[in-house]
Design an enzyme around this catalytic site. Structure first.
Site, PDB file in Angstrom:
ATOM      1  N   HIS A 193       0.824  -1.204   0.000  1.00  0.00           N
ATOM      2  CA  HIS A 193       0.000   0.000   0.000  1.00  0.00           C
ATOM      3  C   HIS A 193       0.867   1.267   0.000  1.00  0.00           C
ATOM      4  CE1 HIS A 193      -3.962  -1.510  -0.010  1.00  0.00           C
ATOM      5  NE2 HIS A 193      -3.954  -2.041   1.201  1.00  0.00           N
ATOM      6  N   GLU A 247      -3.591 -20.061 -18.714  1.00  0.00           N
ATOM      7  CA  GLU A 247      -2.404 -20.082 -17.850  1.00  0.00           C
ATOM      8  C   GLU A 247      -1.583 -21.344 -18.062  1.00  0.00           C
ATOM      9  OE1 GLU A 247      -3.667 -18.554 -13.667  1.00  0.00           O
ATOM     10  OE2 GLU A 247      -5.383 -19.598 -14.524  1.00  0.00           O
ATOM     11  N   ASP A 301       1.629 -17.228 -14.668  1.00  0.00           N
ATOM     12  CA  ASP A 301       1.673 -18.690 -14.600  1.00  0.00           C
ATOM     13  C   ASP A 301       2.048 -19.310 -15.935  1.00  0.00           C
ATOM     14  OD1 ASP A 301       1.290 -19.411 -11.975  1.00  0.00           O
ATOM     15  OD2 ASP A 301      -0.887 -19.375 -12.088  1.00  0.00           O
ATOM     16  N   CYS A 309      -3.974 -10.492 -18.605  1.00  0.00           N
ATOM     17  CA  CYS A 309      -4.039  -9.896 -17.270  1.00  0.00           C
ATOM     18  C   CYS A 309      -2.795 -10.190 -16.440  1.00  0.00           C
ATOM     19  CB  CYS A 309      -5.290 -10.377 -16.536  1.00  0.00           C
ATOM     20  SG  CYS A 309      -5.401 -12.172 -16.364  1.00  0.00           S
TER      21      CYS A 309
END
Length: 579
Positions: free
Chosen positions: A190, A433, A457, A504
């Protein structure tokens, strides 16, 4: 002297070093008399209440300074302190073991931190800092030992610390802190996310910088390369001052692209969307110009608790993302991707020799229809409110895809029988993947609405190299011709069936990769929110038709280094934006 770390927030900081000494709270176990247990539990609850009040104030200050989307980090921290699975456990420990509040809180906190830090997923590992931050705040109230303010510097310094919590980062005065560097941390913490939004250059993961650098040392912090130069010579200092001025000018120009379409110079439009891990992240996506969400990692909703989230909890989370972005914006929700490195203690998964090749993701969901249906019901119900798309992870065979779709149909039939609304035309897709899925993409494409390529992956499975293993990390090669050829197979298979193909994985936001992916015909790029604007600027400068030839040449090359060099030579805009 040069120190190498992880580039957390781009930009350049030049100034004297200021070493923030780590303040640790040493907690001892103390037995409490039975008659005093209730009072001790009350003391812990009062400290929690005070910490929440402090966080409310920080939240208000952050909203005023950075906007509501960053203030949501502290809203999340407040929710953590309200969570019975966290504070409730600590209070129960005080009562059941008759121990002091400080010890009980630290024990429960450490158990949760251990769960998150043991995960392979960097995003989930970094979530441990949320628990560490709020717990330290409560401990400070309990012990009366408070950290010094970080906003009291008399000049613009480069701040060095072992770590910075989100609340530490939020209180930094940009006029007094030119940049910061930490021994630990990663790009998805964060504090790193906030640093990028506050436009504070940052380098993390330096390991022992607070021991190497001394107060007053002249520092150049290069947030693009992730390096620290200590006491540089005059020539280097002058060079970096020019680079700093050029970078800051370009940052201002980049903001003009927030509302622009993601379209190439020759008129080809693509979609730039963001990866998120929780509903709060949708605010950051929207405020960074993302056109929607290309990957909602729903496993975050299942972690840090001791029971499965209910249908209502999930429905609320998915609906919140739609409300945040707008009903017309795409939101791709990935079904539960647990297992491998991501454990749920309450799921009681079996111990495996190789969990990455074992019982995980869709394999668990197909085995646990009750668990799967609860999530599908929540997603379907939320789809009535906006442009939600459903995506299955870790599909290896056509049989798995069909089995998942059968359960989806059963769930839809149940909602129909109950008279519950949902989008009957919701798009259903899958992640690519596994190399096996890429190879049979032509078959899979006939039965899905879209593909999303998960390169993190796909690369490690294609190269048979665990991306977390330093001994074989050199084989984590997203530009390897073998990986690129699989990507082309997937895109071509989707297009042949009139479907769209997205990505993604981390590769989607890699500026060097974008020209090649455009040339291969990728339709959607999903990335961290902070990568959206640089990607849009680059895409606006590119000619897609010219990149088709570039991609063909890349596929014929032997080494990934050659492919990267080819892109940099042919597309100078890439390196310009990487400076």
């Amino acid at each position: 002297m040069q120190l190498k770390g992880i580039a957390a927030a781009s930009g350049y900081a030049i100034g004297p070093a200021f070493i923030m000494q780590e303040q640790t709270t040493v907690v001892e176990r103390k037995q409490i008399a039975a008659a005093d247990v209730d009072a001790e539990a009350t003391r812990l609850q009062q400290a929690v209440n005070q910490a929440m009040a402090e966080l409310e104030q920080i939240k208000e200050d952050t909203a005023a300074k950075l906007g509501e989307h960053h203030a949501e980090i502290f809203a999340t921290h407040i929710l953590v302190l309200q969570d019975e699975e966290f504070i409730g456990q600590a209070i129960e420990k005080v009562r059941s073991e008759a121990v002091n509040a400080e010890f009980a809180l630290q024990e429960v906190t450490q158990q949760l931190i251990d769960i998150f830090t043991s995960m392979d997923n960097e995003y989930m590992r970094e979530r441990a800092s949320d628990f560490r931050d709020v717990s330290q705040r409560v401990l400070s109230v309990l012990t009366g030992k408070r950290n010094a303010s970080l906003s009291d510097f008399h000049e613009a310094v480069v701040l060095f610390a072992h770590d910075l919590t989100p609340s530490d980062t939020a209180t930094l005065d940009r006029s007094k802190v030119a940049g910061f560097a930490t021994n630990i941390g990663g790009r998805t913490s964060h504090s790193a996310i906030m640093a990028r939004s506050m436009e504070i250059p940052a380098v993390v993961g330096l390991q022992s910088a607070t021991e190497t650098v001394k107060d007053g040392d002249m520092i150049i912090l290069d947030g693009a390369k992730g390096i620290i130069l200590v006491n540089p010579d005059a020539e280097t200092l002058s060079t970096y001052e020019q680079m700093k001025a050029k970078f800051e000018k370009r940052q201002e120009e980049m903001k003009l692209y927030k509302e622009k379409p993601s379209i190439t110079a020759d008129g080809h439009e693509v979609e730039l969307v963001a990866n998120i891990g929780n509903p709060q992240d949708a605010l950051g996506a929207r405020n960074n110009g993302a056109e929607g969400v290309g990957l909602f990692r729903t496993e975050f909703l299942y972690m840090g608790r001791d029971s499965f989230p209910t249908e209502e909890e999930q429905y609320h989370s998915y609906s919140t993302v739609v409300e945040t972005l707008g009903a017309d914006k795409p939101v791709v929700i990935r079904t539960l991707d647990i297992g491998g490195d991501k454990e749920l203690p309450y799921l009681e998964l079996p111990k495996e020799m190789n969990p990455f090749l074992g019982y995980r993701a869709i394999r668990i969901c197909l085995d646990r229809k009750d668990l799967f249906k609860t999530q599908l019901r929540a997603i379907l119900r939320a789809s009535a409110h906006g442009n939600i798309k459903l995506m299955y992870p870790m599909i290896s065979t056509l049989a798995e895809l069909r089995a998942a779709n059968e359960i989806l149909k059963e769930t839809q039939a149940e909602l129909d029988a109950e008279g519950i609304a949902y989008n009957k035309n919701m798009e259903v897709g899958m992640m690519i993947e596994v190399p096996a899925a890429a190879i049979i993409a032509d078959q899979l494409a006939k039965e899905v609405d879209f593909f999303s390529i998960g390169t993190n992956d796909l690369v490690q499975y294609t190269m048979a190299a665990d991306r977390m293993n330093e001994k074989v990390s050199h084989l984590t090669q997203p530009f390897n011709p073998a990986v690129l050829r699989l990507i082309r197979m997937v895109i071509d298979a989707a297009h042949k069936e009139g479907k769209w193909a997205g990505m993604c994985g981390e590769m989607a936001g890699n500026l060097t990769a974008i020209p090649v992916l455009l040339g291969l015909g990728l339709d959607e790029f999903s990335m961290s929110a902070s990568s959206v604007l640089p990607a849009r600027v680059l895409i606006n400068r590119l000619n897609r038709d010219e990149l088709k030839q570039l991609a063909e040449e890349a596929l014929m090359m032997e080494h990934e280094e050659d492919i990267q060099r080819l892109v940099h030579e042919r597309v100078p805009a890439v390196q310009e934006l990487m400076l």
